[in-house]
Design an enzyme around this catalytic site. Structure first.
Site, PDB file in Angstrom:
ATOM      1  N   CYS A 169      -9.500   4.780  -4.989  1.00 29.06           N
ATOM      2  CA  CYS A 169      -8.374   5.169  -5.849  1.00 29.06           C
ATOM      3  C   CYS A 169      -8.387   6.655  -6.190  1.00 29.06           C
ATOM      4  O   CYS A 169      -7.441   7.168  -6.776  1.00 29.06           O
ATOM      5  CB  CYS A 169      -8.357   4.329  -7.123  1.00 29.06           C
ATOM      6  N   HIS A 184       9.577   6.171  -7.780  1.00 29.45           N
ATOM      7  CA  HIS A 184       9.463   7.146  -6.698  1.00 29.45           C
ATOM      8  C   HIS A 184       9.009   8.517  -7.204  1.00 29.45           C
ATOM      9  O   HIS A 184       9.466   9.551  -6.717  1.00 29.45           O
ATOM     10  CB  HIS A 184      10.763   7.235  -5.893  1.00 29.45           C
ATOM     11  N   GLU A 213      -0.400  -3.264 -11.298  1.00 26.58           N
ATOM     12  CA  GLU A 213      -0.399  -2.423 -10.100  1.00 26.58           C
ATOM     13  C   GLU A 213      -0.520  -3.254  -8.836  1.00 26.58           C
ATOM     14  O   GLU A 213      -0.189  -2.793  -7.750  1.00 26.58           O
ATOM     15  CB  GLU A 213      -1.461  -1.343 -10.164  1.00 26.58           C
TER      16      GLU A 213
END
Length: 129
Positions: free
Chosen positions: A23, A72, A112
């Protein structure tokens, strides 16, 4: 006590610079979430009679956050967070909705993945476990 929630979703990229695993690298998620609003009574007058809150009112507060800061976007930049973990994103959304004056704001949950989520609760309320 009643609790309602409004779901939302967004596609975004982030990286966790302090993470020792994968990550740390730039990556993205198809985030999902829920905003929870609580009340110990239902409205008794007007168009919201029998409701905690009209879902469209909650949506009107939530949609600009998603559109202008989350969907986005590269979250490290758009949210001003050094390490935009799911925990930090949930707290950020909560703070923005609280600033907007959403009454009865209880918690914000951010997923997530379909199996990993974080939920931030109002410090004024006890979590429902």
């Amino acid at each position: 006590m009643w609790i309602i929630y409004k779901e939302f979703s967004f596609e975004a990229a982030h990286q966790l610079p302090h993470h020792e695993g994968k990550c740390r690298r730039l990556h993205g998620h198809s985030f999902r979430g829920r905003v929870y609003v609580a009340s110990d009574r239902l409205k008794t007058t007007g168009s919201e009679t029998g409701m905690v809150m009209d879902f469209s009112v909650l949506k009107a507060h939530l949609d600009p956050l998603v559109k202008n800061h989350l969907d986005h976007y590269y979250l490290n930049d758009s949210l001003g967070l050094e390490s935009p973990t799911s925990e930090a994103i949930a707290a950020w959304i909560f703070a923005k909705l609280e600033e907007a004056g959403v009454p009865g704001l209880h918690s914000v949950e951010v997923l997530e993945t379909c199996t990993s989520a974080a939920r931030y609760f109002s410090p004024r309320l006890s979590p429902l476990l």
